[in-house]
Design an enzyme around this catalytic site. Structure first.
Site, short mmCIF file in Angstrom:
data_model
loop_
_atom_site.label_atom_id
_atom_site.label_comp_id
_atom_site.label_asym_id
_atom_site.label_seq_id
_atom_site.Cartn_x
_atom_site.Cartn_y
_atom_site.Cartn_z
N ARG A 37 0.79 -1.22 0.00
CA ARG A 37 0.00 0.00 0.00
C ARG A 37 0.83 1.28 0.00
NH1 ARG A 37 -4.49 -0.95 4.76
NH2 ARG A 37 -4.68 -3.20 4.56
N HIS A 83 -8.15 -4.88 -7.69
CA HIS A 83 -7.97 -4.19 -6.41
C HIS A 83 -9.25 -4.29 -5.56
CE1 HIS A 83 -5.43 -1.51 -4.04
NE2 HIS A 83 -6.47 -0.74 -3.79
N TYR A 127 -19.46 11.75 -12.35
CA TYR A 127 -19.49 12.97 -13.14
C TYR A 127 -18.22 13.20 -13.96
CZ TYR A 127 -23.40 14.08 -10.05
OH TYR A 127 -24.58 14.04 -9.36
#
Length: 765
Positions: A37, A83, A127
């Site tokens: 990570r 993922h 969006y």
């Protein structure tokens, strides 16, 4: 589950203890966070989530120039295939890769609202739209040429690359930031052209020194520009150790206006600083709020407010599409010194701030470590060399396969009638062709799959031309695999080409400068400071005042009076052994009962005011405790710039601080008086000097119920004893001859003080 618990506590050879089990489980978690990570890899400079986003978009055909698609679609593919974590985490990583104010070289071309440097968040992923930027090709173009290994995804249905075949050290170009378990990384961005040139120089000269490297990469290059004010020596040390603090500041210009007026315009800000943040800081200075636990503004808040209002008239943010950063500051008057005006703003806002540099990353061996700049570049070049070798071998294999096919087709073209006859008459044409014309299995299969029109005369000419071309390619690729110098020349050529295509101008100015600070101009004047036993303080201009009529709060009384100068400093000692510094010029005026010292410093919870002293910076003081321990230090050793002070005296159980005693040059010996009346005289040379503070050494040996009451410097005239004799106050003089019987070594218990009074107190003469 019960079987697992039983095995942990079982004493068999294959069992482990619960502590060992927890240790191993936490270690596995830590490694997962570090490698999975938080930390980037030297190879491609990406964290796993970033790598998966780029690979997914490449698989979706979202290369530069393609029509962008909804970000939600990209995030969905990333989560579903590679993922399996939260969508917000993947989208936030994707957003950052599209922000030109976060990355020096953005890898994603975002369409829509992807946030701003003022802290505005991006629009929802339903969006916005995204595709890859042209520079992302540096990471993805060679992906299908056998350059990197692939590994199964989380459910085994797909394969994903272990790393991307980066053509430039992207970790240095875009930087990285992350917090893992037990380690963190803060890698700033760098200029592509400078990094590329450093790589080329290292290929040409593997023995390139760190000093030579620093002439090629003088320092970071932030996406927002700004200025780095560290010296070259400081930057060199940071890149050598892999750790340091970068001093950064904004860049500005003065705009001349009508009638001699001017205004300051800031057009670049340091990383992690925004126009909104600067405006909020100025608002907090000019309109401060009372701190928690305080009744009024602190003296520092009042001074900062007044200093800012004295020079600043208005400030406004004119940032917009044409100007990403444009902060306008108007001074109170055009007669204000411009340098002082800028210095005030830099010192009180984050227009000048520190940026951490911590070059922690995962190396080619899979181990996280803190590395130098030279080590990072050498590791990446080793990765790139291996990548080019794999790519060359892959291409050579492709060329060899094509040569094999073309040679088979040439045989067919030269013997077309016989080939057709063999195919027509044989039941197993593949075996027959292989036996008749000594063909390989691959050649025979290709012949059987050919169309007749490919055997025209024109095709025969093309076969010969292509075969000659492939043979030449084979020679070139083989030469690259066998000649290391040729391989390095190819690497240099490719790095130069990429630098030319994607390089740009440096944005961050590297120019050494002093850190901004605001120094108050204090007039050197005499001042008298009065402190009460409960810690109330006030000051009056001048010396020689009659203080007999000074009043105190009920239950309070005089603690000390210091005749000093406004340029002096006061040291305040807390009951926990911390020391705090107060400028005498900032002490409250002589009105009423004064002001509590506790409002001027940040005392820890449960700590009270103990003592306060004023003196010259080179004056020496004895710090002692009732436990009999003590040491000597200079006044300057106790000074601290922090309002929260610093730990200086280590307090042992139930001991208390005695009032600090000035040790002047006239003192020849030191007298130590205990509560039980025992007195010891020691040489001042036996006192240990601790410039950094500490526990101290034993000054006087004490019985279990006894404690140290006084420390008295003894001058050439001796000391004075004061106390009660026959209900009257009496004073006696103790000369050096009188004190000889009490002399001894440090840590002794001394003798009972023989004086004709009760409750004796000793005073220096």
């Amino acid at each position: 589950m019960q079987n697992e618990i039983h095995s942990i506590f079982n004493q068999d050879d294959d069992a482990i203890t619960l502590g060992r089990y927890a240790e191993q489980a936490y270690l596995d978690y830590a490694v997962s966070v570090v490698k999975g990570r938080a930390l980037p890899e030297i190879s491609d400079g990406q964290k796993p989530v970033q790598r998966r986003i780029l690979y997914t978009m490449n698989q979706m055909g979202l290369k530069a120039g393609a029509k962008p698609v909804k970000s939600a679609r990209v995030v969905g593919d990333v989560l579903g295939k590679f993922h399996p974590h939260g969508d917000s985490a993947a989208y936030e990583a994707m957003v950052r890769m599209a922000q030109d104010f976060s990355l020096r070289y953005p890898l994603i071309d975002g369409q829509g609202n992807f946030g701003s440097r003022d802290g505005d968040g991006a629009a929802a992923m339903r969006y916005t739209e995204a595709r890859l930027t042209p520079i992302a090709s540096l990471l993805l173009d060679e992906l299908d040429e056998g350059t990197v290994e692939f590994t199964p995804n989380y459910d085994g249905t797909q394969e994903e690359p272990v790393c991307l075949p980066a053509r430039l050290p992207m970790m240095l170009l875009n930087g990285a930031s992350g917090i893992a378990v037990g380690m963190a990384t803060e890698i700033p961005s760098h200029h592509l052209g400078e990094v590329a040139q450093a790589c080329i120089s290292l290929l040409k000269n593997p023995l390139l020194s760190h000093e030579e490297l620093m002439t090629l990469i003088p320092g970071p290059d932030f996406s927002g520009g700004a200025q780095i004010i560290n010296t070259p020596e400081e930057l060199s040390e940071m890149y050598l150790t892999g750790k340091g603090s970068l001093k950064t500041r904004a860049r500005w210009e003065f705009e001349e206006m009508a009638r001699g007026q001017w205004q300051l315009v800031v057009y670049e800000l340091p990383p992690s600083t925004s126009s909104q943040k600067v405006l909020e800081e100025i608002e907090a200075i000019t309109n401060p709020k009372i701190k928690a636990g305080k009744k009024t503004l602190t003296s520092e808040q009042q001074q900062a407010k007044q200093a800012m209002l004295n020079v600043l008239d208005t400030v406004r943010d004119e940032s917009g599409k044409d100007h990403p950063v444009r902060l306008v500051f108007e001074p109170k008057s055009s007669r204000i010194d411009r340098d002082e005006f800028v210095n005030m703003l830099l010192a009180h806002t984050s227009m000048e701030c520190n940026v951490q540099l911590n070059l922690v990353c995962i190396g080619l061996d899979g181990r996280p470590a803190q590395r130098s700049l030279l080590d990072i570049l050498k590791n990446w070049l080793a990765f790139r060399r291996n990548t080019v070798l794999k790519r060359t071998q892959y291409r050579l294999d492709k060329v060899m396969d094509r040569i094999e096919v073309l040679e088979g087709r040439r045989i067919v073209y030269l013997n077309i009638d016989e080939v057709i006859a063999v195919i027509r008459e044989s039941e197993t044409p593949k075996d027959a062709l292989m036996a008749r014309f000594q063909l390989t299995s691959r050649q025979a299969e290709d012949i059987l799959e050919m169309r007749l029109r490919q055997l025209a005369k024109l095709e025969g000419i093309k076969i010969e031309q292509e075969l000659a071309d492939k043979i030449l390619q084979k020679q070139e690729l083989t030469h690259l695999l066998t000649d290391g110098k040729a391989l390095e020349k190819l690497m240099i050529k490719e790095i130069q080409a990429d630098a030319k295509q994607f390089g740009d101008e440096r944005r961050t100015l590297i120019q050494a400068a002093d850190k901004a600070s605001v120094e108050e101009k204090i007039i050197d004047e005499p001042v008298t400071v009065v402190i009460s036993k409960m810690g109330w303080i006030r000051s009056r201009q001048g010396h020689g005042h009659d203080l007999s009529n000074v009043s105190f709060k009920t239950g309070d009384k005089l603690y000390a009076v210091y005749e000093c100068r406004t340029v002096d400093k006061m040291i305040v000692l807390g009951t926990n052994g911390r020391v705090y510094t107060l400028p005498v010029a900032n002490l409250p005026a002589f009105r009423g009962d004064g002001q509590p010292i506790t409002t001027m410093i940040d005392l820890e919870s449960g700590t009270k005011f103990a003592h306060a002293i004023v003196g010259a910076s080179d004056s020496r003081w004895i710090l002692a405790k009732t436990s009999g321990l003590g040491f000597v230090c200079q006044f300057s050793d106790m000074e601290s710039r922090l309002k929260a002070g610093k730990n200086f005296i280590t307090m042992d159980d139930e001991s208390k601080l005695l009032k600090p005693v000035l040790l002047d040059e006239t003192a020849q010996m030191i007298g130590l008086l205990s509560e039980s009346g025992r007195f010891l005289v020691i040489s001042k040379d036996e006192l240990k000097v601790l410039s950094s503070g500490g526990l101290g050494t034993i000054l006087m040996g004490l019985d279990p119920k006894d404690s140290l009451a006084q420390v008295i410097p003894i001058g050439p005239q001796g000391i004075k004893a004061s106390g009660i004799y026959r209900s009257k106050h009496t004073e006696d003089l103790l000369t050096l001859d009188d004190l000889k019987e009490y002399e001894g070594k440090r840590a002794r218990k001394g003798k009972l003080l023989q004086v004709r009074m009760k409750q004796a107190s000793l005073f220096s003469l």
